[in-house]
Design a protein around this motif. Structure first.
Motif, PDB file in Angstrom:
ATOM      1  N   THR A  69     -33.806  21.086  84.039  1.00  0.00           N
ATOM      2  CA  THR A  69     -34.186  21.679  82.754  1.00  0.00           C
ATOM      3  C   THR A  69     -35.351  20.882  82.181  1.00  0.00           C
ATOM      4  N   PRO A  70     -36.171  21.480  81.321  1.00  0.00           N
ATOM      5  CA  PRO A  70     -37.271  20.719  80.726  1.00  0.00           C
ATOM      6  C   PRO A  70     -36.780  19.452  80.031  1.00  0.00           C
ATOM      7  N   GLU A  71     -37.422  18.352  80.340  1.00  0.00           N
ATOM      8  CA  GLU A  71     -37.019  17.057  79.803  1.00  0.00           C
ATOM      9  C   GLU A  71     -37.600  16.881  78.394  1.00  0.00           C
ATOM     10  N   PRO A  72     -36.778  16.507  77.423  1.00  0.00           N
ATOM     11  CA  PRO A  72     -37.291  16.342  76.060  1.00  0.00           C
ATOM     12  C   PRO A  72     -38.029  15.023  75.886  1.00  0.00           C
ATOM     13  N   GLY A  73     -38.969  15.025  74.962  1.00  0.00           N
ATOM     14  CA  GLY A  73     -39.643  13.800  74.569  1.00  0.00           C
ATOM     15  C   GLY A  73     -39.300  13.454  73.130  1.00  0.00           C
ATOM     16  N   VAL A  74     -39.515  12.222  72.758  1.00  0.00           N
ATOM     17  CA  VAL A  74     -39.190  11.783  71.401  1.00  0.00           C
ATOM     18  C   VAL A  74     -39.941  12.620  70.370  1.00  0.00           C
ATOM     19  N   GLU A  75     -41.233  12.772  70.562  1.00  0.00           N
ATOM     20  CA  GLU A  75     -42.039  13.504  69.578  1.00  0.00           C
ATOM     21  C   GLU A  75     -41.587  14.957  69.467  1.00  0.00           C
ATOM     22  N   GLN A  76     -41.249  15.569  70.586  1.00  0.00           N
ATOM     23  CA  GLN A  76     -40.803  16.957  70.569  1.00  0.00           C
ATOM     24  C   GLN A  76     -39.494  17.099  69.808  1.00  0.00           C
ATOM     25  N   LEU A  77     -38.545  16.224  70.075  1.00  0.00           N
ATOM     26  CA  LEU A  77     -37.258  16.284  69.382  1.00  0.00           C
ATOM     27  C   LEU A  77     -37.426  16.058  67.881  1.00  0.00           C
ATOM     28  N   VAL A  78     -38.260  15.116  67.530  1.00  0.00           N
ATOM     29  CA  VAL A  78     -38.496  14.836  66.103  1.00  0.00           C
ATOM     30  C   VAL A  78     -39.142  16.050  65.426  1.00  0.00           C
ATOM     31  N   ALA A  79     -40.112  16.660  66.099  1.00  0.00           N
ATOM     32  CA  ALA A  79     -40.775  17.824  65.518  1.00  0.00           C
ATOM     33  C   ALA A  79     -39.804  18.985  65.316  1.00  0.00           C
ATOM     34  N   LEU A  80     -38.971  19.264  66.309  1.00  0.00           N
ATOM     35  CA  LEU A  80     -38.003  20.354  66.189  1.00  0.00           C
ATOM     36  C   LEU A  80     -36.935  20.048  65.131  1.00  0.00           C
ATOM     37  N   ALA A  82     -37.310  18.794  62.359  1.00  0.00           N
ATOM     38  CA  ALA A  82     -37.800  18.994  60.992  1.00  0.00           C
ATOM     39  C   ALA A  82     -37.381  20.344  60.422  1.00  0.00           C
ATOM     40  N   HIS A  83     -36.922  21.248  61.274  1.00  0.00           N
ATOM     41  CA  HIS A  83     -36.425  22.540  60.784  1.00  0.00           C
ATOM     42  C   HIS A  83     -35.325  22.293  59.758  1.00  0.00           C
ATOM     43  N   PRO A  84     -35.330  23.007  58.644  1.00  0.00           N
ATOM     44  CA  PRO A  84     -34.373  22.717  57.564  1.00  0.00           C
ATOM     45  C   PRO A  84     -32.905  22.864  57.941  1.00  0.00           C
ATOM     46  N   LYS A  85     -32.589  23.608  58.972  1.00  0.00           N
ATOM     47  CA  LYS A  85     -31.188  23.777  59.336  1.00  0.00           C
ATOM     48  C   LYS A  85     -30.764  22.907  60.521  1.00  0.00           C
ATOM     49  N   VAL A  86     -31.657  22.055  61.005  1.00  0.00           N
ATOM     50  CA  VAL A  86     -31.301  21.097  62.052  1.00  0.00           C
ATOM     51  C   VAL A  86     -30.840  19.805  61.390  1.00  0.00           C
ATOM     52  N   VAL A  87     -29.592  19.435  61.650  1.00  0.00           N
ATOM     53  CA  VAL A  87     -28.984  18.306  60.931  1.00  0.00           C
ATOM     54  C   VAL A  87     -28.610  17.149  61.838  1.00  0.00           C
ATOM     55  N   ALA A  88     -28.896  17.260  63.152  1.00  0.00           N
ATOM     56  CA  ALA A  88     -28.516  16.200  64.084  1.00  0.00           C
ATOM     57  C   ALA A  88     -29.349  16.293  65.352  1.00  0.00           C
ATOM     58  N   ILE A  89     -29.356  15.197  66.113  1.00  0.00           N
ATOM     59  CA  ILE A  89     -29.984  15.131  67.431  1.00  0.00           C
ATOM     60  C   ILE A  89     -28.877  15.104  68.484  1.00  0.00           C
ATOM     61  N   ARG A 118     -33.412   7.917  65.486  1.00  0.00           N
ATOM     62  CA  ARG A 118     -33.834   6.843  64.577  1.00  0.00           C
ATOM     63  C   ARG A 118     -35.124   7.231  63.856  1.00  0.00           C
ATOM     64  N   GLN A 119     -36.059   7.814  64.587  1.00  0.00           N
ATOM     65  CA  GLN A 119     -37.342   8.193  63.979  1.00  0.00           C
ATOM     66  C   GLN A 119     -37.168   9.333  62.989  1.00  0.00           C
ATOM     67  N   ALA A 120     -36.306  10.293  63.317  1.00  0.00           N
ATOM     68  CA  ALA A 120     -36.104  11.456  62.444  1.00  0.00           C
ATOM     69  C   ALA A 120     -35.167  11.152  61.281  1.00  0.00           C
ATOM     70  N   GLY A 121     -34.409  10.068  61.379  1.00  0.00           N
ATOM     71  CA  GLY A 121     -33.431   9.762  60.342  1.00  0.00           C
ATOM     72  C   GLY A 121     -32.244  10.700  60.348  1.00  0.00           C
ATOM     73  N   LEU A 122     -31.865  11.159  61.554  1.00  0.00           N
ATOM     74  CA  LEU A 122     -30.742  12.080  61.707  1.00  0.00           C
ATOM     75  C   LEU A 122     -29.684  11.465  62.617  1.00  0.00           C
ATOM     76  N   PRO A 123     -28.417  11.844  62.434  1.00  0.00           N
ATOM     77  CA  PRO A 123     -27.359  11.303  63.284  1.00  0.00           C
ATOM     78  C   PRO A 123     -27.374  11.889  64.687  1.00  0.00           C
ATOM     79  N   LEU A 124     -26.739  11.157  65.597  1.00  0.00           N
ATOM     80  CA  LEU A 124     -26.615  11.562  66.995  1.00  0.00           C
ATOM     81  C   LEU A 124     -25.276  12.235  67.251  1.00  0.00           C
ATOM     82  N   ILE A 125     -25.284  13.237  68.120  1.00  0.00           N
ATOM     83  CA  ILE A 125     -24.050  13.817  68.648  1.00  0.00           C
ATOM     84  C   ILE A 125     -23.942  13.342  70.089  1.00  0.00           C
ATOM     85  N   VAL A 126     -22.942  12.498  70.368  1.00  0.00           N
ATOM     86  CA  VAL A 126     -22.853  11.808  71.649  1.00  0.00           C
ATOM     87  C   VAL A 126     -21.727  12.378  72.506  1.00  0.00           C
TER      88      VAL A 126
END
Length: 260
Positions: A69-80, A82-89, A118-126
């Protein structure tokens, strides 16, 4: 009031029946649900579904089981994120269950998600399966406590739960806690401090007793709460209130959006 802190309502088994699922949620007092991302290819459909319904929220991330599957990058995850209904990584983490050796690509992907959180200031789902010690080690090395998060669908020992909580993480229990043979998990549930506990379905999988083996959906999270209450000797309403409060404390972008 109950909240399902982890579901996959966008999966085909559930997405075609959202109105019926919402009706069952209403009947069981389940007010909201967090729809968790497993890959970036399906994320546009996930966020479209969440955008269409006030009671749904989303995460963004790539599950460790998805290799091709496409591998995510830090910048891509942070950008996505920012959507108002995204509350976690996430969900992110390690899963060695079906593997003969621990793959480095899983560990690197996990680190990418932690750095994004950490960069986005959002919690992780592990997500962790057959990989508890590596999971804890990487969380420590990457200073994941700065982001916080939740160990979802927890099935590990009390000692692993303690170590995760020391890092600032919540523990989320799924329908597995209702299974008769989940003795270790019963002990964890009984000992868990209420202020660190969440409930989830991980639907469409892991339907709780008395629906074990059938299709799961967020309305059934009430049975998880009932089992936890029985194990702790508490009223179900106490577990419901605590886990709801914890959900908003952890995924606090929801409160910020509501307050605006």
């Amino acid at each position: 009031m109950f909240i399902d802190s982890h579901c996959h309502i966008n999966f085909p088994e559930l997405a075609a029946n959202v109105p019926e699922i919402f009706a069952r949620m209403d009947a069981n007092g389940v007010t909201q649900a967090l729809c968790v991302s497993v890959n970036l290819s399906d994320w546009p459909d996930l966020i479209a579904l969440v955008d269409a319904h006030e009671r749904l929220w989303a995460s963004v991330g790539v599950h460790p089981d998805y290799e091709d599957t496409p591998e995510p990058g830090v910048e891509q995850l942070v950008a996505l994120s920012a959507h108002p209904k995204v509350v976690a990584i996430g969900e992110t983490g390690l899963d060695y269950f079906r593997l003969t050796e621990a793959p480095e690509w899983q560990r690197q992907r996990f680190r990418t998600h932690i750095r994004a959180a950490r960069q986005a200031g959002l919690p992780l789902i592990v997500h962790t399966r057959a990989a508890a010690q590596d999971t804890l080690r990487i969380l420590q090395e990457e200073q994941a406590g700065q982001a916080g998060g939740v160990m979802h669908c927890f099935t590990e020992s009390w000692e692993v739960a303690q170590a995760a909580m020391e890092l600032g993480f919540y523990i989320s229990l799924s329908g597995i806690v209702t299974f008769k043979n989940a003795v270790q998990l019963h002990e964890v549930a009984a000992r868990m401090p209420l202020e660190r506990l969440l409930i989830e379905t991980d639907s469409p999988y892991l339907a709780p007793v008395p629906f074990r083996g059938k299709l799961n959906d967020p309305s059934k999270v009430v049975h998880v709460a009932e089992k936890i209450a029985a194990l702790k000797g508490l009223p179900v309403s106490t577990v419901a209130q605590a886990t709801t409060d914890n959900f908003f404390n952890l995924f606090n972008k929801i409160k910020k959006k509501v307050e605006v």
